[in-house]
Design a protein around this motif. Structure first.
Motif, PDB file in Angstrom:
ATOM      1  N   LYS A 180       0.879  -1.167   0.000  1.00 49.52           N
ATOM      2  CA  LYS A 180       0.000   0.000   0.000  1.00 49.52           C
ATOM      3  C   LYS A 180       0.911   1.210   0.000  1.00 49.52           C
ATOM      4  O   LYS A 180       1.874   1.236   0.746  1.00 49.52           O
ATOM      5  N   ILE A 193      -4.479  -4.381   8.200  1.00 51.02           N
ATOM      6  CA  ILE A 193      -5.357  -3.814   9.228  1.00 51.02           C
ATOM      7  C   ILE A 193      -6.496  -3.039   8.562  1.00 51.02           C
ATOM      8  O   ILE A 193      -7.664  -3.288   8.817  1.00 51.02           O
ATOM      9  N   GLU A 194      -6.118  -2.115   7.689  1.00 49.46           N
ATOM     10  CA  GLU A 194      -7.144  -1.373   6.957  1.00 49.46           C
ATOM     11  C   GLU A 194      -7.656  -2.261   5.827  1.00 49.46           C
ATOM     12  O   GLU A 194      -6.978  -3.195   5.407  1.00 49.46           O
TER      13      GLU A 194
END
Ligand code: XMP
Length: 512
Positions: free
Chosen positions: A343, A509-510
């Motif tokens: 990301k 997590i996201e």
């Protein structure tokens, strides 16, 4: 302030060694094992710690140090690989062991001198081992201080030259009383000074910022999180009015967040903060975008445009304050393969070069826990210092696919309920993060006698040390039940709540 120098051989625990030393209020720095001897001398350390590492002293290109390091008259503590290397370089014998020893072990103490002084009168100590090779013969001048049945030299030393080696890892929590052993090395053996305190850090950092910035002007992007807040307050103590903080409301914040941040800074912290409401600009730019990377990049780009415009309005600035922390600064000795972007993390500060701003990074020597201590020293409120991390792209990455104002409303309202309940139940600070995600799927439900067709909300609550790995939190069912009932009853547009039970890795997590 004479530092302790930690030479890193690639152990996963090197940063932990540094944190343990600093917990004793002794300043230390981590450098790669390859640091040249002159540089080591220039640093004027009061002691050297050789970390563990995955290599074997027999391996091709095994990481090493010049043997003269041991002739500088400095106390040295070799941990695991560090002990093996020291023994190898000084004429001892290291042998390969057929099996790795990994886990708890009880060492038999034979002496209570030097680093073992805290254990006078005791015969055993429970420690954490993790090694393949081991020392089989000590170099001349060394003596054995402790052993285990499978490890003849668990602790050894040349006490006259103040050279110590431990085969186990005193820095990990599983080594009972490991901290006492490290403290004995620092204070009994090395004469380190416990002068690394939050107050001393604030004093020396404020002076250093004054020197760096002089009469110049600085800008700082404030997010309301702990790092940018502490960095801003430190710089403001140094240069006062010459610092302007810019708080960009991108319309992607949690409910009430913008107001909370502004109230906090308007209050007792005395910062000069410009509040920019750029929600519309961000939402327009994101309109119709559904690719996660494109959303992130767009948010990053608009942030820079807004920030640059505001800096111009201020009549320009010479410096940019950034909340870079020590773990981002340490030069890593592991050779990782080509890194893959999982990301692209947008962070405040990735500003274009043409702005020609010199960086001010007042936190670059600190670990996260130290940032909190420094913040507390300067009177920053507890809830700011213990706020859970919140990503720069905010709610946009908690609403997979294209976002719009209505989805953000549903997400925000659900998230506010979750936040209230998590805090109320006393879990907020023990969780790394807890938040809602809007799952962009509509499902059928029934409310009263009516059929509903609404969005799904997922709850994400994770435990983690650093965000790199994480596990989903085993929250009590009763709490989850209450949160679910409240969200479905109180938030128009949501009729189903799920709990995310994925760990990181393989999930992140996201959600985007
Ligand atoms: P992931 O989702 O990669 O997140 O497991 C790890 C940690 O990083 C935070 N995060 C971000 N922080 N900008 C940030 O400032 C970002 O783009 C970003 N993406 C993820 C995330 O909240 C978690 O704490």
């Amino acid at each position: 302030m004479r530092p302790v120098l930690i030479l890193d051989f690639g152990s996963q625990y090197t940063q932990l060694i540094a944190r343990r030393v600093r917990e004793q209020h002794v300043y230390c720095e981590i450098h790669p094992f390859s640091m040249p001897l002159e540089k080591i001398r220039d640093l004027d350390p009061c002691a050297v710690i050789l970390s563990g590492g995955p290599a074997s002293v027999f391996g091709d290109g095994a990481p090493t140090v010049p043997a003269e390091l041991f002739e500088l008259g400095l106390p040295v503590l070799g941990i695991c690989y560090g002990m093996q290397l020291m023994s190898h370089l000084l004429g001892g014998k290291v042998e390969r062991s057929d099996h790795r020893e990994y886990g708890g072990a009880t060492i038999k103490l034979e002496s209570a001198r030097g680093i073992l002084a805290p254990f006078a009168g005791e015969t055993e100590l429970n420690v954490w081992m993790s090694h393949g090779d081991r020392v089989a013969e000590l170099p001349e001048g060394f003596e054995r201080l402790a052993h285990t049945p499978s490890c003849p030299f668990a602790v050894a030393a040349n006490q006259e030259k103040r050279l110590y080696g431990v085969q186990f890892h005193p820095e990990v929590a599983h080594s009972e009383r490991g901290l006492e052993l490290l403290a004995a090395f620092l204070f009994e053996v090395a004469d380190a000074k416990p002068d690394w305190t939050p107050a001393a850090f604030v004093e020396s950092t404020v002076a250093a910022i004054k020197t760096q910035v002089g009469e110049g002007r600085a800008v700082c992007g404030l997010s309301g999180g702990v790092d940018s807040s502490v960095a801003a307050v430190l710089v403001s103590q140094a240069i006062g009015e010459n610092l302007t903080c810019v708080f960009v409301d991108n319309g992607l914040l949690r409910q009430g967040e913008a107001k909370r941040v502004m109230e906090m800074f308007d209050g007792n912290l005395n910062l000069n903060v410009v509040h920019v409401d750029a929600a519309e600009e961000f939402l327009n730019a994101l309109n119709g975008l559904d690719d996660p990377e494109e959303k992130r990049k767009t948010i990053g780009r608009v942030f820079i445009e807004v920030f640059e415009r505001e800096a111009k309005k201020l009549g320009g600035a010479d410096f940019l304050v950034q909340g870079t922390l020590y773990p981002d600064v340490i030069e890593s000795v592991t050779t990782k393969g080509p890194s893959v972007v999982i990301k692209s993390h947008h962070n405040v500060g990735g500003l274009p070069e043409h702005m020609k701003l010199e960086l001010v990074e007042p936190l670059r020597l600190l670990f996260k826990d130290e940032v909190r201590e420094v913040g507390a020293e300067m009177g920053i409120p507890h809830d700011v210092l213990w706020r859970q991390p919140f990503p720069g792209p905010g709610l946009a990455i908690r609403c997979p696919g294209a976002i719009d104002a209505e989805k953000l409303r549903v997400l925000r309202e659900a998230d506010a309920i979750l936040d209230e309940e998590i805090r109320g139940a006393g879990f907020y600070e023990s969780l790394w993060q807890s938040f809602c995600v809007l799952v962009p799927v509509k499902t059928v439900g029934v409310m009263g006698d009516e059929r509903t067709y609404d969005w799904v909300i997922a709850i994400r609550a994770v435990e983690s040390q650093d965000g790199m790995t994480a596990d989903w939190a085993r929250l009590p069912y009763e709490l989850l039940a209450k949160i679910s009932t409240r969200i479905i009853n109180e938030v128009r547009g949501c009729n189903r709540v799920c709990y995310d039970i994925s760990s990181k890795p393989p999930a992140t997590i996201e959600w985007e």
